[in-house]
Design a protein around this motif. Sequence first.
Motif, PDB file in Angstrom:
ATOM      1  N   VAL B 165       2.923  11.485  13.643  1.00 29.93           N
ATOM      2  CA  VAL B 165       2.105  10.927  12.730  1.00 29.93           C
ATOM      3  C   VAL B 165       2.577  10.841  11.452  1.00 29.93           C
ATOM      4  N   ARG B 166       2.715   9.463  10.989  1.00 27.06           N
ATOM      5  CA  ARG B 166       2.998   9.222   9.645  1.00 27.06           C
ATOM      6  C   ARG B 166       1.964   8.576   8.746  1.00 27.06           C
ATOM      7  N   THR B 167       1.425   9.306   7.476  1.00 30.34           N
ATOM      8  CA  THR B 167       0.617   8.843   6.798  1.00 30.34           C
ATOM      9  C   THR B 167       1.023   8.676   5.173  1.00 30.34           C
ATOM     10  N   GLY B 168       0.224   8.411   4.598  1.00 27.36           N
ATOM     11  CA  GLY B 168       0.739   8.185   3.074  1.00 27.36           C
ATOM     12  C   GLY B 168       1.609   7.315   2.589  1.00 27.36           C
ATOM     13  N   GLY B 169       1.901   7.531   1.323  1.00 26.51           N
ATOM     14  CA  GLY B 169       2.636   6.215   0.568  1.00 26.51           C
ATOM     15  C   GLY B 169       4.229   6.371   0.909  1.00 26.51           C
ATOM     16  N   PRO B 170       4.919   5.427   0.438  1.00 23.49           N
ATOM     17  CA  PRO B 170       6.221   5.078   0.701  1.00 23.49           C
ATOM     18  C   PRO B 170       6.980   6.444   0.274  1.00 23.49           C
ATOM     19  N   ASN B 171       8.104   6.879   0.907  1.00 22.79           N
ATOM     20  CA  ASN B 171       9.157   7.732   0.307  1.00 22.79           C
ATOM     21  C   ASN B 171       9.969   6.871  -0.735  1.00 22.79           C
ATOM     22  N   GLU B 172      10.516   7.498  -1.758  1.00 23.30           N
ATOM     23  CA  GLU B 172      11.369   6.946  -2.476  1.00 23.30           C
ATOM     24  C   GLU B 172      12.471   7.913  -3.016  1.00 23.30           C
ATOM     25  N   GLU B 173      13.854   7.229  -3.511  1.00 20.07           N
ATOM     26  CA  GLU B 173      14.822   8.022  -4.101  1.00 20.07           C
ATOM     27  C   GLU B 173      14.396   8.090  -5.317  1.00 20.07           C
ATOM     28  N   PRO B 174      14.508   9.256  -5.921  1.00 19.81           N
ATOM     29  CA  PRO B 174      13.998   9.658  -7.424  1.00 19.81           C
ATOM     30  C   PRO B 174      14.420   8.499  -8.485  1.00 19.81           C
ATOM     31  N   GLU B 175      15.738   7.918  -8.234  1.00 17.79           N
ATOM     32  CA  GLU B 175      16.128   7.014  -9.225  1.00 17.79           C
ATOM     33  C   GLU B 175      15.556   5.602  -8.872  1.00 17.79           C
ATOM     34  N   ASP B 176      14.742   5.343  -7.645  1.00 16.96           N
ATOM     35  CA  ASP B 176      14.153   4.079  -7.711  1.00 16.96           C
ATOM     36  C   ASP B 176      12.927   4.045  -8.189  1.00 16.96           C
ATOM     37  N   LEU B 177      12.252   5.100  -8.553  1.00 20.03           N
ATOM     38  CA  LEU B 177      10.933   5.009  -9.146  1.00 20.03           C
ATOM     39  C   LEU B 177      10.840   4.293 -10.476  1.00 20.03           C
ATOM     40  N   GLU B 178      11.784   4.132 -10.923  1.00 21.84           N
ATOM     41  CA  GLU B 178      11.777   3.258 -12.425  1.00 21.84           C
ATOM     42  C   GLU B 178      12.006   1.849 -12.323  1.00 21.84           C
ATOM     43  N   LEU B 179      12.160   1.538 -11.072  1.00 19.56           N
ATOM     44  CA  LEU B 179      12.560  -0.078 -10.673  1.00 19.56           C
ATOM     45  C   LEU B 179      11.376  -0.799 -10.902  1.00 19.56           C
ATOM     46  N   ASP B 180      11.486  -1.799 -11.141  1.00 20.77           N
ATOM     47  CA  ASP B 180      10.284  -2.894 -11.356  1.00 20.77           C
ATOM     48  C   ASP B 180       9.967  -3.556 -10.078  1.00 20.77           C
ATOM     49  N   VAL B 181       9.387  -2.914  -9.160  1.00 22.67           N
ATOM     50  CA  VAL B 181       9.382  -3.329  -7.751  1.00 22.67           C
ATOM     51  C   VAL B 181       7.931  -2.838  -7.298  1.00 22.67           C
ATOM     52  N   TRP B 182       7.077  -3.763  -6.921  1.00 19.22           N
ATOM     53  CA  TRP B 182       5.893  -3.312  -6.431  1.00 19.22           C
ATOM     54  C   TRP B 182       5.696  -2.524  -5.135  1.00 19.22           C
ATOM     55  N   ALA B 183       5.177  -1.420  -4.973  1.00 16.48           N
ATOM     56  CA  ALA B 183       5.040  -0.276  -3.965  1.00 16.48           C
ATOM     57  C   ALA B 183       3.609   0.022  -3.297  1.00 16.48           C
ATOM     58  N   GLY B 184       3.594   0.533  -2.468  1.00 15.07           N
ATOM     59  CA  GLY B 184       2.334   1.044  -1.834  1.00 15.07           C
ATOM     60  C   GLY B 184       2.242   0.799  -0.223  1.00 15.07           C
ATOM     61  N   VAL B 185       0.765   0.728   0.106  1.00 11.99           N
ATOM     62  CA  VAL B 185       0.415   0.911   1.520  1.00 11.99           C
ATOM     63  C   VAL B 185      -0.551  -0.364   1.735  1.00 11.99           C
ATOM     64  N   LYS B 186      -0.234  -1.244   2.597  1.00 10.69           N
ATOM     65  CA  LYS B 186      -1.321  -2.372   3.323  1.00 10.69           C
ATOM     66  C   LYS B 186      -2.040  -1.661   4.469  1.00 10.69           C
ATOM     67  N   PRO B 187      -3.216  -0.994   4.396  1.00  9.45           N
ATOM     68  CA  PRO B 187      -3.639  -0.672   5.451  1.00  9.45           C
ATOM     69  C   PRO B 187      -4.031  -1.486   6.669  1.00  9.45           C
ATOM     70  N   VAL B 188      -3.817  -1.210   7.828  1.00 12.39           N
ATOM     71  CA  VAL B 188      -3.908  -2.170   9.127  1.00 12.39           C
ATOM     72  C   VAL B 188      -5.120  -1.455   9.943  1.00 12.39           C
ATOM     73  N   THR B 189      -5.990  -2.063  10.393  1.00  9.60           N
ATOM     74  CA  THR B 189      -7.042  -1.641  11.289  1.00  9.60           C
ATOM     75  C   THR B 189      -7.313  -2.492  12.222  1.00  9.60           C
ATOM     76  N   SER B 190      -7.734  -1.995  13.272  1.00  8.63           N
ATOM     77  CA  SER B 190      -8.010  -2.971  14.464  1.00  8.63           C
ATOM     78  C   SER B 190      -9.632  -3.044  14.675  1.00  8.63           C
ATOM     79  N   VAL B 191     -10.229  -4.180  14.539  1.00  8.36           N
ATOM     80  CA  VAL B 191     -11.555  -4.552  14.195  1.00  8.36           C
ATOM     81  C   VAL B 191     -11.986  -5.028  15.593  1.00  8.36           C
ATOM     82  N   ILE B 192     -13.177  -4.533  16.088  1.00  7.73           N
ATOM     83  CA  ILE B 192     -13.791  -4.933  17.293  1.00  7.73           C
ATOM     84  C   ILE B 192     -15.294  -5.738  16.915  1.00  7.73           C
ATOM     85  N   GLY B 193     -15.033  -6.860  16.926  1.00 10.21           N
ATOM     86  CA  GLY B 193     -16.055  -7.866  16.736  1.00 10.21           C
ATOM     87  C   GLY B 193     -17.416  -7.872  17.333  1.00 10.21           C
TER      88      GLY B 193
END
Lengths: 198, 198
Positions: B165-193
């Motif tokens: 089970v993997r949950t949560g946000g990205p793993n990062e190397e400490p030195e990458d945290l200051e980079l000007d790169v967007w990061a985060g999670v796009k949730p994926v869901t399966s929707v029964i219509g």
Amino acid sequence: MCEIRMTERTRVKRGRKIASYDREVVNNVIDESWVCNIGVSVEGEAMVQPSSHWRIGNEIYLHGSVKNGLFQTVMKGQTACITLCLLDGLVFSRSAYHHSVNFRSVVIYGKGRLVEDPEEKRAALDALIDKYSPGRSAEARPPNEKEMKVTAVFAFSIDEVSAKVRTGGPNEEPEDLELDVWAGVKPVTSVIGELIPD
Amino acid sequence: MCEIRMTERTRVKRGRKIASYDREVVNNVIDESWVCNIGVSVEGEAMVQPSSHWRIGNEIYLHGSVKNGLFQTVMKGQTACITLCLLDGLVFSRSAYHHSVNFRSVVIYGKGRLVEDPEEKRAALDALIDKYSPGRSAEARPPNEKEMKVTAVFAFSIDEVSAKVRTGGPNEEPEDLELDVWAGVKPVTSVIGELIPD
């Protein structure tokens, strides 16, 4: 695109009416899905693992730790079996028997080619990142030497492959059509939501 | 619910930190997913197929044509490997290397028990129909003798099993945290219509 040559192993025996050997159908399933399954045989029994994948041209790519046991079997030259399946709907028939799912599935047999050339390996990994978001590989911090070293990348030709595609409403026995039972399809879609920033 | 006993085969070697041997985690993945993959070994190579599945108690059930080649191997007593994977999110890291997916996966090893007793087989198939919609098995036209005869039902104990089970946000190397790169999670869901009536 041309039809794929069928082998005894990829000749669909059950559900022939929904079989497809069309490259465009196969490629769309590979591109639209995020998880495949890869199986190898270990001491006479199957070992199967879910895995991320991506496609470049006529090859499907998988990557993982160089220490991954399943990949070590791939590296020894054994033919692997890679499957993908997209669920498109739940099919409700008037009879229990004809309940079904709408889906698009792909089964690929192939030997993995370990991508060793540094430039090719880097281009392959870039393609994975660009699958997450087009152009992303030019934005994210590139992999360093250590990260490249611990990652194994494998390419499998998409040649010995078959697909199955079920679409449409329920199958029914003619005599069931008059039954007072609701029937139809509930579409299933995979939705990628908005970014939750880190 | 009690923890599952680990075997050498189900001991997670890669990604130990996200491994789980919790029955509730395993059962939720099985119940929430509509498609599993089942693999067997045929002449020293894996054969894997996507399949519908359902669960009753501590067994996962699969069904298919009695003529299905893979099921014939199961019937001969070979241990099969069944996998399930739910995709929960696309994880965007500031570095290419730490891109990932949030997921819940299950790998089960087991021998299939052919469900032969007519009452047990009927109850098992009813449970599948009730997975489509609770109570549905009492509404739809029940399977007749011929339909029962051409359908093979297999039960596999959910005992030799592991989950990741993997949950949560990205793993990062400490030195990458200051980079000007967007990061985060796009949730994926399966929707029964909603039902599209037949």
